[in-house]
Design a protein around this motif. Structure first.
Motif, mmCIF file in Angstrom:
data_model
loop_
_atom_site.group_PDB
_atom_site.id
_atom_site.type_symbol
_atom_site.label_atom_id
_atom_site.label_comp_id
_atom_site.label_asym_id
_atom_site.label_seq_id
_atom_site.Cartn_x
_atom_site.Cartn_y
_atom_site.Cartn_z
ATOM 1 N N LYS A 306 0.835 -1.220 0.000
ATOM 2 C CA LYS A 306 0.000 0.000 0.000
ATOM 3 C C LYS A 306 0.863 1.261 0.000
ATOM 4 N N THR A 307 2.002 1.212 0.732
ATOM 5 C CA THR A 307 2.798 2.426 0.929
ATOM 6 C C THR A 307 3.359 2.953 -0.382
ATOM 7 N N VAL A 308 3.823 2.068 -1.255
ATOM 8 C CA VAL A 308 4.387 2.543 -2.519
ATOM 9 C C VAL A 308 3.288 3.115 -3.420
ATOM 10 N N VAL A 309 2.078 2.607 -3.275
ATOM 11 C CA VAL A 309 0.939 3.176 -4.015
ATOM 12 C C VAL A 309 0.676 4.608 -3.527
ATOM 13 N N SER A 310 0.740 4.792 -2.210
ATOM 14 C CA SER A 310 0.541 6.149 -1.662
ATOM 15 C C SER A 310 1.684 7.067 -2.092
ATOM 16 N N ALA A 311 2.894 6.501 -2.259
ATOM 17 C CA ALA A 311 4.038 7.306 -2.707
ATOM 18 C C ALA A 311 3.810 7.809 -4.135
ATOM 19 N N HIS A 337 7.961 5.020 7.218
ATOM 20 C CA HIS A 337 7.551 5.787 6.036
ATOM 21 C C HIS A 337 8.658 6.770 5.640
ATOM 22 N N LEU A 338 9.274 7.396 6.630
ATOM 23 C CA LEU A 338 10.361 8.336 6.347
ATOM 24 C C LEU A 338 11.488 7.637 5.584
ATOM 25 N N ARG A 339 11.872 6.444 6.034
ATOM 26 C CA ARG A 339 12.954 5.710 5.374
ATOM 27 C C ARG A 339 12.568 5.350 3.936
ATOM 28 N N ASN A 340 11.336 4.838 3.761
ATOM 29 C CA ASN A 340 10.888 4.437 2.423
ATOM 30 C C ASN A 340 10.790 5.628 1.469
ATOM 31 N N PHE A 341 10.151 6.702 1.909
ATOM 32 C CA PHE A 341 9.957 7.869 1.038
ATOM 33 C C PHE A 341 11.294 8.535 0.716
ATOM 34 N N THR A 350 13.292 16.710 -3.478
ATOM 35 C CA THR A 350 12.225 17.236 -2.621
ATOM 36 C C THR A 350 12.670 17.172 -1.168
ATOM 37 N N HIS A 351 12.311 18.198 -0.416
ATOM 38 C CA HIS A 351 12.708 18.296 0.992
ATOM 39 C C HIS A 351 11.672 17.546 1.837
ATOM 40 N N ILE A 352 12.126 16.512 2.561
ATOM 41 C CA ILE A 352 11.215 15.724 3.408
ATOM 42 C C ILE A 352 11.418 16.114 4.867
ATOM 43 N N ILE A 353 10.344 16.462 5.533
ATOM 44 C CA ILE A 353 10.373 16.856 6.957
ATOM 45 C C ILE A 353 9.755 15.741 7.789
ATOM 46 N N PHE A 354 10.387 15.444 8.930
ATOM 47 C CA PHE A 354 9.829 14.454 9.872
ATOM 48 C C PHE A 354 9.398 15.198 11.128
ATOM 49 N N LEU A 355 8.105 15.187 11.422
ATOM 50 C CA LEU A 355 7.577 15.994 12.526
ATOM 51 C C LEU A 355 6.842 15.121 13.534
ATOM 52 N N THR A 356 7.416 14.996 14.731
ATOM 53 C CA THR A 356 6.745 14.273 15.824
ATOM 54 C C THR A 356 6.838 15.114 17.083
ATOM 55 N N GLY A 357 6.205 14.648 18.124
ATOM 56 C CA GLY A 357 6.234 15.365 19.403
ATOM 57 C C GLY A 357 7.621 15.435 20.009
ATOM 58 N N ALA A 372 5.708 26.018 6.426
ATOM 59 C CA ALA A 372 4.932 27.244 6.193
ATOM 60 C C ALA A 372 5.353 27.969 4.919
ATOM 61 N N ASP A 373 6.669 27.924 4.570
ATOM 62 C CA ASP A 373 7.087 28.654 3.360
ATOM 63 C C ASP A 373 7.042 27.779 2.104
ATOM 64 N N GLY A 374 6.664 26.490 2.270
ATOM 65 C CA GLY A 374 6.473 25.609 1.120
ATOM 66 C C GLY A 374 7.733 24.914 0.649
ATOM 67 N N SER A 375 8.869 25.171 1.303
ATOM 68 C CA SER A 375 10.111 24.514 0.860
ATOM 69 C C SER A 375 10.121 23.029 1.205
ATOM 70 N N ALA A 376 9.313 22.610 2.192
ATOM 71 C CA ALA A 376 9.160 21.184 2.508
ATOM 72 C C ALA A 376 8.060 20.611 1.623
ATOM 73 N N GLY A 377 8.413 19.574 0.837
ATOM 74 C CA GLY A 377 7.411 18.986 -0.061
ATOM 75 C C GLY A 377 6.627 17.869 0.588
ATOM 76 N N ILE A 378 7.344 16.998 1.345
ATOM 77 C CA ILE A 378 6.689 15.869 2.011
ATOM 78 C C ILE A 378 6.871 16.044 3.514
ATOM 79 N N ILE A 379 5.770 16.003 4.236
ATOM 80 C CA ILE A 379 5.817 16.161 5.688
ATOM 81 C C ILE A 379 5.260 14.877 6.301
ATOM 82 N N ILE A 380 6.114 14.145 7.007
ATOM 83 C CA ILE A 380 5.721 12.858 7.589
ATOM 84 C C ILE A 380 5.726 12.998 9.102
ATOM 85 N N GLY A 381 4.700 12.463 9.771
ATOM 86 C CA GLY A 381 4.685 12.563 11.227
ATOM 87 C C GLY A 381 3.526 11.836 11.860
#
Length: 696
Positions: A306-311, A337-341, A350-357, A372-381
């Motif tokens: 499923k994950t590669v389909v979502s990618a 997901h961060l590792r796969n993407f 593309t800039h990938i951001i990992f956001l957790t608590g 906020a400025d759009g430079s991050a394309g994929i945000i995973i968290g």
């Protein structure tokens, strides 16, 4: 007031309902008179006939007329008034723990009484504890009721007599003005399924007709109750279809990629997509090419890809200069997901951001600025994605993994972040928990559903065996032998208690025991109470083969991919549902070698538990397993109906009424085609203002 509005009045307009009672009824969600009409009895008491003492059975409730044979006060331990009564067919004990001298005197030997209560097994035969009773002069004075007596759900301070009087007034108003609560199910539907009218069903349930038996009312199926459950299911499905239709009025960004970008992405993968994956990608591509918001659920068994389909869906958004938010329920799954993407999008700049608590201070601030400025394309968290501080520049696609693990408010908060004026982001929802067709019809009628029903080539089915815990030493020997061959293993600890502390304690004890008897084996421990960083450290060590055996709670159900780990031991599997066991089993069988899952149960197994374990041994098809889980455990337990975001019903029960769902589909189609004016009143009657929740 016109008849249509009479039941919309406040309950305060009824006789005998003062301010305090209004407040107490409010706690039961009873505000208007119509709410009283839908406040159905929990059960019924049969005071229509006097029963002979020799007919009584423990657990039953009965009305008795009998003479007091003896009466005494016992002072051993708790002071107790004990009586023995007889009606010539036998003897029955009465026991009172709270009593007055006046009560004691009224129950003297030779006194004739009528009493009502539950029959229990006592020290010396059947007895009633604290029955309702009344002194009478002769047997004919034993007053019986013409109909069964309704017993309603109560709240603190509210008496049964008060709510009965209120319901009685509400029913009188309704019966005098039937148009005040119109029957919204067409007569053709009622005829087709042989259901009573609304007014007949409600009167039957509140005031059963003389002669109707308790068995008829409480035993399955009761046509009056079934009719109301049916209407509630119809309302829920109509509300979801309403929302699906309303979604078409929103705009969404058109997301597309060039053929060259698609080829580049597919070429970067180390595997070939299955036909099922390609089919679902085509469905997503069509959805995203439209300016209507996609709302699609992907169901796919463990390991179906499923994950590669979502990618690929993420590729469509990135190619169209939009951001993608990927939300997972646990840090472990988010990190995977961060590792796969990161691998799949290495060539796409593309800039990938990992956001957790766990992300704090300057790093967190930098991440928020990039979002906020759009430079991050994929945000995973995790749930951190929908906190107030997170502001997206151009959110075009939301991907939610294992969606049933999130509360509905959390999912809505993320969706709202991408909502701007008349625009909504596309949404792709994934689950590895196959949903039986009947439940999908009810819970996900507003979603388009795609199924990945094919596993990648080369996957070898996991060999599943059930083994008694009495053979624990053999299992440990197998682990030792397995690890000597350079392979890795899981040991999953489960407990029937829901206490996370007890679960973790069991895992800690098991790990300590295994360390002691397998000194050459490198053993790690993961459980839900560990800090995320510590948990991740252990998981990474296991993935890098710095550990041979991982002892864990069910925290590893999702988000672990270690191809070299081909052996899993699940302790006490009889305590888990089939679908959860199937999810756990899916952690092995990820490589090209043989894999095994040992279900180590406690003897003796119940018949149902044995059946469930046999199903797991016989099939690895998650959809078959889900259907069997539904059949054996019931949908409430299987889906976790108490979980936020699951449907809550007033009258219908997924346990008892799931057989109605095929009928519901027929009725919904008929109402949509021929009686569209009934849709909104039905939804408002049963869901009120809660309909917003399923927009996610």
């Amino acid at each position: 007031m016109d008849s249509q509005g009479i039941l919309n009045q406040s309950v305060a307009s009824l006789k005998g309902i003062g301010g305090q009672t209004v407040g107490r009824l409010e706690k039961l969600a009873i505000r208007q008179i119509r709410d009283l009409i839908f406040h159905l009895p929990l059960r019924y008491e049969d005071r229509t006939r006097v029963q002979a003492i020799n007919e009584l059975t423990p657990g039953s409730v009965a009305l008795i007329c009998a003479k007091v044979v003896s009466s005494s006060i016992l002072n051993r331990g708790r002071r107790t008034l004990v009586c023995q009564i007889s009606d010539e067919t036998g003897y029955l004990g009465l026991r009172f723990f709270h009593f007055t001298a006046k009560q004691y005197n009224s129950l003297s030997s030779g006194t004739l009484i009528s009493c009502f209560g539950e029959i229990k097994d006592g020290y010396s035969g059947h007895e009633m504890i604290h029955p309702e009773y009344k002194v009478i002069q002769q047997i004919d004075d034993c007053i019986t009721k013409d109909t069964l007596s309704a017993i309603y759900p109560l709240t603190e301070g509210l008496r049964q007599s008060s709510i009965r009087k209120a319901v009685e007034q509400a029913l009188t108003l309704y019966n005098n003005a039937p148009d005040s609560l119109p029957d919204l199910l067409p007569a053709a539907v009622l005829r087709k399924f042989q259901y009573p009218t609304l007014i007949d069903a409600l009167n039957t349930l509140h005031t059963p007709a003389p002669g109707i038996s308790l068995d008829t009312l409480v035993n399955y199926p009761n046509p009056a109750l079934k009719r109301l459950a049916f209407e509630e299911f119809v309302a829920h499905q109509l509300s979801q279809l309403q929302r699906k239709s309303a979604d078409k009025h929103w705009q969404a960004p058109v997301l597309e990629c060039s053929k060259q970008q698609a080829r580049q992405f597919l070429a970067s993968l180390s595997f070939k997509l299955t036909n099922a994956q390609q089919r679902v990608i085509a469905e997503i591509t069509t959805d995203c090419a439209s300016n209507s918001p996609m709302l699609r659920l992907i169901q796919g068994d463990v390991g179906s890809g499923k994950t590669v389909v979502s990618a690929y869906a993420a590729l469509l958004a990135l190619s169209s200069q939009y951001q993608v938010a990927i939300m997972a329920p646990t840090e472990l799954l988010a990190e995977q997901h961060l590792r796969n993407f990161s691998v799949w999008f290495k060539c796409f700049d593309t800039h990938i951001i990992f956001l957790t608590g766990q992300l704090k201070g300057k790093k967190r601030q930098q991440a928020l600025e990039a979002i906020a400025d759009g430079s991050a394309g994929i945000i995973i968290g995790t749930h951190a994605l929908f906190q107030d501080a997170v502001v997206f520049a151009r959110l075009g696609l939301i991907i939610i993994d294992e969606q049933h693990r999130f509360g509905v408010n959390q999912r809505m908060a993320l969706r709202d972040k991408g909502q701007h004026k008349n625009n909504k982001p596309h949404q792709l929802i994934m689950t590895a928990t196959p949903i039986p067709r009947t439940l999908a019809m009810l819970n996900y009628a507003d979603l388009d559903i795609s199924i990945i029903d094919e596993l990648p080539p080369g996957r070898i089915p996991v060999v599943t065996r059930a083994i008694s815990a009495q053979r624990r030493s053999e299992v440990i020997a197998k682990i030792n032998n397995w690890i000597q061959q350079g392979r890795q293993s899981y040991w999953v600890c489960t407990l029937i208690e829901e206490s996370e502390a007890l679960q973790c304690e069991a895992a800690e004890k098991t790990a300590a025991h295994l360390v002691e008897i397998l000194p050459e084996v490198r053993i790690g421990l993961v459980h839900g109470r560990m800090k995320a960083a510590d948990k991740d450290q252990v998981m990474q060590a296991f993935k890098k083969h710095q550990l041979d055996l991982l002892v864990a709670t069910t925290v590893i159900e999702v988000g672990v991919d270690v191809p070299n780990a081909g052996l899993m031991i699940i302790e006490n599997p009889e305590r888990l549902g089939l679908s959860q066991l199937h999810q756990l089993r899916g952690r092995v069988g990820r490589g090209s070698d043989d894999s095994f899952c040992l279900l180590m149960y406690q003897s003796p197994l119940s018949k149902t538990a044995g059946e469930r374990l046999n199903i797991l041994r016989e099939t690895s098809d998650g959809f078959i397993i889900a259907e069997k889980d539904l059949e054996l455990r019931g949908p409430g337990e299987m889906m976790g109906t108490r979980q936020t975001g699951q449907m809550q019903f007033k009258i219908a029960s997924l346990e008892n009424d799931i057989d109605l769902l095929d009928q519901v589909d027929i009725a919904v189609n008929l109402i949509q085609q021929n009686y569209p004016e009934n849709i909104q009143p039905l939804v408002e009657r049963w869901l009120g203002s809660t309909t917003k929740y399923a927009e996610v």
